[in-house]
Scaffold this motif. Structure first.
Motif, short mmCIF file in Angstrom:
data_model
loop_
_atom_site.label_atom_id
_atom_site.label_comp_id
_atom_site.label_asym_id
_atom_site.label_seq_id
_atom_site.Cartn_x
_atom_site.Cartn_y
_atom_site.Cartn_z
N THR A 297 -1.98 -15.84 2.99
CA THR A 297 -1.62 -14.75 2.10
C THR A 297 -0.15 -14.86 1.70
O THR A 297 0.60 -15.65 2.27
N THR B 191 3.23 -12.15 0.58
CA THR B 191 3.71 -10.77 0.50
C THR B 191 5.12 -10.76 -0.09
O THR B 191 5.75 -11.81 -0.24
N ASN C 162 -4.52 -6.76 2.38
CA ASN C 162 -5.12 -7.98 2.92
C ASN C 162 -6.31 -7.64 3.82
O ASN C 162 -6.26 -6.72 4.63
N GLY D 214 -4.79 -5.90 6.98
CA GLY D 214 -3.43 -6.12 6.53
C GLY D 214 -2.67 -4.83 6.26
O GLY D 214 -3.26 -3.77 6.03
N ASP E 101 -2.02 -8.66 -0.63
CA ASP E 101 -1.90 -10.12 -0.70
C ASP E 101 -1.63 -10.51 -2.16
O ASP E 101 -2.50 -10.35 -3.02
N SER F 111 -3.97 -12.65 -4.14
CA SER F 111 -5.20 -12.07 -4.69
C SER F 111 -5.02 -11.60 -6.13
O SER F 111 -5.91 -10.97 -6.69
#
Length: 998
Positions: free
Chosen positions: A212, A214, A237, A241, A245, A248
């Motif tokens: 991922t 961030t 996430n 999470g 993310d 995404s």
């Protein structure tokens, strides 16, 4: 849809047959224009910031910022480019600049309406003159009773307004910025934004990452920055999470990114303590675009490719847009770069961080002697008997991403429009980690090589055996995710009120599997007494030779103990909102804007490990219990912009912005957050702004309900230093200095309170009239955060060593070595961050050699005070680096900046970008000594050319890190001896992109 309605004759569709019914005209005006404001006439100079790449969008921005209606045919201007216009000029000059080099002209029909038309109408072309345009639309005839118009939403406010100069600084990364960066992921794009520092994740983090990405503003954790899509929340996430993310979100669907660098809980609710990143998706697109990208580093790795296909069109009563893309990124391995090739960085000026879990068994005997297997015998251990795990690890993780995004709009009437968005995205990433290490003395359930084991030649129980199982293949951590999102919005104008009703739903699912790990229960039996493990035929147990040299573990033995760990999870969010806003006219200082609304959402998450992980029965992966939780949130808010004073000329004014939000959570209670801001315009060239805001962050579902989690955490144990033995109450015997990872158990806490904050800022925006196109800004900021949720094993160990506190949470063996630290989440920390943001934009007037623009920004962190407990001393982290693996907040340089030079001429477009990261200090592992991490300066270049034979065919060539500047050594970094969250390991990278638009 026309973004204006009137009390008067109805517009009749079909009056203009050459225009598509949904694209008859676009009339956009800055929010609810005040007829007494001098700035609303085309000849009054005001400050413009127009940076749209297409002429249609640029005209919309001009209308929003000037307060003057602009009527034009979308078909005429649809595919035309637009130059940037920034500076204090008249609207006439701004229009002339935008229409330069086009076959369009403009005419002032009355004080409030400008018509843009084709200059060659008289030549017989099928087009309308300005007068015909206006007569076809009686709603715009001067003398009409009243016309209502409204502006647009800007990140940081629910009120529709003109311009982007609000009470708080907002950075805007437009579509040209994204194209000129060459970035193929949002994480890569945001990495060099000056306000971004700290522990942001990306595929450049292999060990400790999960595929991922961030974003972390101001060095605060990613959970303190709210990520929105089109102003609305999306699911975090999928593996429980605490932040969205960024992988995404496909860049090809993005029109621009707005970064609000101020506390915004009063506007958006929880999580917006450090600021807001609002991703705006593309809507205004017509035609077909096919694009292909390819890049690789100078070392021949990190091969990256993207293929994109887009289509957009108008419909009889709306529009439609769809885009699909496929992205592939190959890895970089640690061994392929000099700085990261070995965990022993002493030749580079660093330290030796190699592991004491060696391929040849390393054994501590009861006599105190430590030996290592050598052939058929054993010899004493030396300082060089350590293992270089970085010979196996990936540094940049390979990633694949497939995405599709679509939106549509429909005009139900002249004043009601509906929007729909739908997106789906899949990602796959696979990190490579070194073969599994075994530390028998330091697992949650200690392992003992029995004196009765057939592979124990010492005749005594062996409690501390360290072995790197290189007979197994390297561990592979595979992460897969699926992110789905749907939203529907109905908005319109009724009785002077702008309103919208929205529903949004999103779900993120994730799976993680790790291969090449060890079944701890089977290994315990396999190294136990021989009578309990007599072979696969006798009792289905295969004895394992853990005490031999490298290669002594047979395939049968490996087959018995090898295991696979799996975890799956999801996070989902659904909710609805109702928002209303309007202006109150007639006040002496201008209009008053108000907005209020209600929001409701439900959040849920679940993370389920496989049986082995849940039973803490593996070595080489994180063992944890199931996590699940859900909650509902109800919120109401009120916001207003109140003019306090305005000069007779209209050039000077004082406005007050105020907002309040009340939030009610089903799991911990309610919270209220106010915000106040002042905007004082001292003439057309100077703006002063000041802000105060209270913020909060609700504990995440993972922080509240996380099951017990076992990990080998990196901890600096004070008791490994000889000077502390006897001088610190908790250090009785010197612990093993070769260890830096220790068994830690963490977990959730359902009694957590929210984190709270106070944010202050004071800024100046200067657009000097003597320098056309120049805008400068400087903003001081301060964030005070309390009740920070922390799960700090390092703090517990430090306090235990220094005072004997937390004795029930720290366990040591008879040799003084840490064997277990327990550290559940608690509200314990405090932070204070102070600094300044600087920004520069200068669009140099167009000359014969083209149009130049200079765009830059910098962030300065003067002070970053952090303490893990109210009774602990504050540490100033500004200008320091401490890796997240050691419970640090990452790299927080005092200075971070970027400066870009752009050039456009005819069919050519070029960009030269400089990124700078200031020097930082780090603590050298296992010492109290600090060393400097060098500052870092890299140069990116890009050149575009549009071919004359095919106007829509464009070729791009670019080079990132032109001079191949190496990432500076960070000897305390867990991954690759560099701060991979701040710097880049890849070195020089070239790329090319070809696009065809029809």
């Amino acid at each position: 849809m026309l973004t204006a309605t009137a009390r008067g004759p109805e517009i009749t569709p079909g009056v203009l047959p050459i225009w598509h019914r949904s694209l008859l005209a676009i009339v956009l005006v800055a929010g609810l224009a005040n007829s007494t404001a001098a700035a609303e006439t085309p000849q009054a100079p005001i400050h413009y910031t127009i940076e749209a790449p297409q002429l249609s969008a640029a005209l919309i921005q001009l209308s929003q910022q000037s307060g003057v209606s602009i009527v034009f045919s979308d078909q005429v201007v649809r595919d035309l480019p637009a130059p940037g216009v920034v500076g204090t000029v008249t609207m006439s000059a701004a229009l002339d600049a935008l229409l330069l080099d086009s076959d369009l002209g403009w005419e002032l029909v009355d004080d409030k309406v400008v018509a843009v038309f084709q200059l060659d109408c008289a030549a017989g072309n099928s087009c309308l003159s300005p007068q015909e345009m206006i007569s076809a639309y009686p709603v715009y005839v001067p003398g009409m009773e009243q016309t209502y118009v409204y502006g647009t939403h800007v990140t940081g406010s629910r009120i529709r307004r003109s311009g982007h100069t609000g009470g708080a600084p907002v950075d805007i990364l437009s579509s040209p910025d994204i194209q000129l960066s060459g970035a193929q992921t949002l994480g890569e794009l945001l990495k060099f934004v000056p306000a971004v520092s700290g522990n942001s994740l990306s595929t450049a983090i292999s060990n400790g990452g999960n595929g991922t990405a961030t974003v972390t503003l101001r060095g605060l954790p990613a959970s303190n920055t709210l990520v929105l899509i089109n102003g609305r929340r999306v699911a975090n996430n999928g593996l429980a999470g605490e932040s969205v993310d960024l992988n995404s979100i496909a860049p090809d669907a993005v029109e621009r990114i707005e970064i609000l660098k101020d506390g915004a809980s009063a506007i958006y609710g929880s999580d917006a303590i450090a600021g807001v990143v609002n991703v705006i998706t593309r809507r205004d697109f017509h035609g077909v675009l096919a694009e292909a990208y390819y890049g690789e580093t100078g070392e021949g790795d990190l091969e990256t490719s993207t293929q994109t296909l887009q289509y957009g069109t108008g419909l009889p009563d709306g529009s439609f847009f769809i885009t699909a893309s496929r992205y592939q990124q190959d890895p970089i391995f640690s061994r392929d770069r000099k700085v990261s090739g070995s965990a022993d960085s002493r030749p580079l000026g660093g330290t030796d961080q190699r592991s004491s879990a060696t391929p040849d068994a390393r054994i501590s005997l009861a006599s105190g002697e430590t030996v290592i297997a050598s052939g058929n015998s054993y010899r004493p251990v030396t300082d060089e008997d350590l293992f270089n795990y970085q010979a196996f690890t990936s540094a940049v993780v390979p990633l694949e991403r497939d995405s599709i995004y679509t939106n549509a709009s429909y005009d139900f009437s002249e004043s009601v429009t509906g929007y729909m968005e739908l997106s789906y995205l899949e990602t796959e990433a696979e990190a490579t980690l070194a073969p599994t290490p075994v530390f028998t003395a330091f697992e949650q359930t200690p392992l003992v090589v029995s004196a009765q084991s057939i592979y124990n030649p010492f005749g005594e129980d062996l409690r501390d055996v360290r072995r790197r199982l290189i007979e197994l293949p390297a561990r592979r951590q595979r992460n897969e995710s699926e992110a789905s999102r749907f939203s529907a919005v109905l908005e319109g104008l009724f009785a002077d009120w702008n309103w919208d009703v929205a529903y949004n739903w999103s779900r993120s699912e994730a799976r993680e599997s790790t291969t090449g790990i060890v079944n701890a229960d089977r290994l315990a039996r396999a190294i136990g007494p021989a009578e309990g493990c007599q072979g696969a035929v006798e009792d289905a147990c295969v004895p394992v030779n853990l005490t031999g040299p490298a290669g002594s573990i047979s395939a049968d033995q490996l087959g018995y103990i090898v295991a696979r760990g799996e975890v799956s999870g999801y996070t989902k969010l659904s909710g609805g909102s109702v928002n209303l806003s309007r202006a109150v006219m007639g006040l002496p200082a201008g209009r008053t804007d108000i907005a209020f609304g209600m929001e409701y959402r439900r959040e849920a998450t679940s993370k389920k490990p496989s049986r082995l992980l849940a039973e803490t029965s593996t070595i080489g992966a994180t063992n944890f219990e199931q996590t699940s939780g859900a909650r509902t949130v109800s919120e109401v808010y009120l916001e207003t912009v109140l003019p306090l004073w305005k000069s007779a000329s209209g050039y000077s004014s004082l406005d007050l912005e105020a907002a309040m939000r009340f939030s009610d959570y089903s799991d911990f209670g309610s919270n209220s957050n106010p915000k106040l801001a002042l905007r004082w315009r001292l003439g057309p060239s100077v703006l002063l702004r000041a802000n105060y805001a209270e913020g909060f962050r609700a504990p995440s579902l993972n922080e509240l309900y996380e099951g017990a989690t076992e990990e080998q955490a990196f901890i600096n144990d004070p008791c490994t230093q000889a000077s502390n033995i006897g001088s610190l109450p908790g250090c009785v015997r010197q612990a093993d200095p070769t260890r830096n990872q220790f068994l830690t158990i963490k977990g959730g806490n359902s009694e957590l309170d929210p984190e709270t904050s106070d944010s202050y800022s004071l800024g100046l925006v200067w657009t000097p009239s003597g320098a056309q196109g120049l805008a400068l800004s400087a903003d001081l900021f301060e964030i005070k955060q309390r009740d920070v949720v922390s799960s700090s094993a390092q703090f517990i160990v430090d306090q235990n060593a220094r005072s004997g506190a937390f004795a029930e949470l720290v366990q040591r063996d008879a040799m003084g070595n840490l064997t277990l630290v327990s550290a559940n989440n608690i509200n314990i920390g405090e932070r204070e961050v102070r600094g300044a943001d600087l920004a520069l934009t200068w669009h140099v007037p167009r000359r014969s050699w083209g149009q130049f623009s200079v765009i830059g920004g910098a962030s300065w962190i003067y002070e970053y005070l952090a303490r893990l407990d109210r009774n602990a001393p504050s540490l100033n982290l500004a200008g320091t680096f401490r890796d997240e693996a050691s419970e640090g907040l990452g790299g927080i340089p005092r200075w971070k900046a970027q400066l870009g030079l752009r050039w456009t001429k005819d069919r050519w477009k070029g960009s030269y970008q400089i990124h700078y990261v200031g020097e930082m200090n780090e603590i050298v592992p296992d010492t109290d000594r600090t060393r400097a991490i060098d500052d870092w300066l890299i140069h990116d270049v890009q050149l575009n050319y549009t071919f004359p034979a095919q106007e829509g065919l464009r070729l791009t060539l670019g080079v990132d890190n032109l001079w191949d500047e190496k990432a500076p050594l960070a000897t305390s970094a867990f991954n690759d001896n560099i701060d991979g969250r701040t710097h880049e390991l890849k070195g020089r990278q070239w790329y090319t992109r070809i696009s065809l638009r029809l």
